[in-house]
Design a protein around this motif. Sequence first.
Motif, PDB file in Angstrom:
ATOM      1  N   ASP A  58      41.287 -27.871 -18.582  1.00  0.00           N
ATOM      2  CA  ASP A  58      42.456 -27.208 -18.013  1.00  0.00           C
ATOM      3  C   ASP A  58      42.404 -25.715 -18.347  1.00  0.00           C
ATOM      4  O   ASP A  58      42.382 -25.339 -19.522  1.00  0.00           O
ATOM      5  N   ARG A  60      44.644 -23.554 -18.244  1.00  0.00           N
ATOM      6  CA  ARG A  60      45.871 -23.092 -18.897  1.00  0.00           C
ATOM      7  C   ARG A  60      46.075 -23.701 -20.280  1.00  0.00           C
ATOM      8  O   ARG A  60      46.891 -23.215 -21.049  1.00  0.00           O
ATOM      9  N   ASP A  61      45.346 -24.762 -20.571  1.00  0.00           N
ATOM     10  CA  ASP A  61      45.471 -25.418 -21.873  1.00  0.00           C
ATOM     11  C   ASP A  61      44.120 -26.015 -22.247  1.00  0.00           C
ATOM     12  O   ASP A  61      43.793 -27.134 -21.836  1.00  0.00           O
ATOM     13  N   ASN A  63      43.111 -27.532 -24.659  1.00  0.00           N
ATOM     14  CA  ASN A  63      43.170 -28.801 -25.379  1.00  0.00           C
ATOM     15  C   ASN A  63      43.023 -29.994 -24.438  1.00  0.00           C
ATOM     16  O   ASN A  63      42.719 -31.106 -24.895  1.00  0.00           O
ATOM     17  N   VAL A  78      44.038 -34.767 -24.819  1.00  0.00           N
ATOM     18  CA  VAL A  78      44.973 -33.652 -24.960  1.00  0.00           C
ATOM     19  C   VAL A  78      44.784 -32.962 -26.308  1.00  0.00           C
ATOM     20  O   VAL A  78      45.584 -32.110 -26.689  1.00  0.00           O
ATOM     21  N   ASN A  79      43.690 -33.336 -27.026  1.00  0.00           N
ATOM     22  CA  ASN A  79      43.452 -32.760 -28.356  1.00  0.00           C
ATOM     23  C   ASN A  79      41.971 -32.368 -28.539  1.00  0.00           C
ATOM     24  O   ASN A  79      41.402 -32.556 -29.592  1.00  0.00           O
ATOM     25  N   ARG A  80      41.379 -31.870 -27.449  1.00  0.00           N
ATOM     26  CA  ARG A  80      39.989 -31.376 -27.471  1.00  0.00           C
ATOM     27  C   ARG A  80      38.992 -32.452 -27.884  1.00  0.00           C
ATOM     28  O   ARG A  80      38.021 -32.178 -28.570  1.00  0.00           O
ATOM     29  N   SER A 106      48.067 -26.882 -12.738  1.00  0.00           N
ATOM     30  CA  SER A 106      47.269 -27.799 -13.550  1.00  0.00           C
ATOM     31  C   SER A 106      47.726 -29.244 -13.452  1.00  0.00           C
ATOM     32  O   SER A 106      47.016 -30.144 -13.930  1.00  0.00           O
TER      33      SER A 106
END
Length: 321
Positions: A58, A60-61, A63, A78-80, A106
């Motif tokens: 993403d 924008r994020d 992670n 959602v935490n790499r 996104s």
Amino acid sequence: MRRLIPTCAALLAAALSTVAQPLPAQGGGLDPETLKGIAFRALGPGFVSGRIADVEIDPRDPNVWYVATAFGGLWKTVNRGLSFEPIFDDGPSFTLCCVVIDPRNSNVIWLGTGENHSQRSAHFGDGVYKSTDAGKTWRRMGLEASEHIGKIVIDPRNSNVVYVAAQGPLFSAGGERGLYKTTDGGATWSAVLTISENTGVTDLVLDPRNPDVIYASAYQRRRHVGQAIGGGREAGLFKSSNGGRTWNRLTNGLPRCDIGRIALSIEGRRTPTEIYALVEAQGGQGFYKSTNGGASWIRYGKQAVQAGRGGAGAGGAGGFG
């Protein structure tokens, strides 16, 4: 998380361990102690679900990642990467090729099904899917007869404009094969580049300064039980300057023999007239660069380079991979 299914290797190992057990003293058949050696056991790599086909982060994020597998569905972290969750298990297809995040939103994710290699184990898909809630729910947006999607590209100016490179069926002619475009977010599609019933489109890039300028690579291919046709005279590079309405074939400096798969890249926003192509061919295969928007090409290096897997070069017969 999905349950793991024991592989043939696990069963074979269990059977061998049982054979190694001493026979019962009385010769009256297998007893409970002997049968303990047949318990299912995790054997590590034997449980790998499939090849990684694509990874999208993403913008924008960082992670948030989406990982598309060739034979194991779509996964999200959602935490790499510390933990992953399957988010397409309820979808009709688990054989995927590419996942794309809308650069303007996104929450909008596009997913292409059908592995885009040509080996005998490349399973087919059933079109393209779209999520508007970051992967929570999905809707199929068409191109069911494409079977193997090559790439999905979203126009950075307009989220409703999406291009899909469709390789088409691997074991037969026809199907939805070529370059398709939607201007209404996937409600309808138009075939903007069609080569033949045997040749689809496997890669494309847009000019970042003017996304109406499109470069696309055509790939002529067919798979049989013991043979892969990985190229032909219909394969090559094409350019459109008007959003796909008309096309020109690019030839100056490129191989004029049977051509296989071609991978494309564009330099970026500084000098978008620089285009790069990794070409496999019977002769002249290698890495090519154009500094004038595809009008002419220069070859760098003379070693054989394969742009794709699953064939033995353009027009050649592959093995049993």
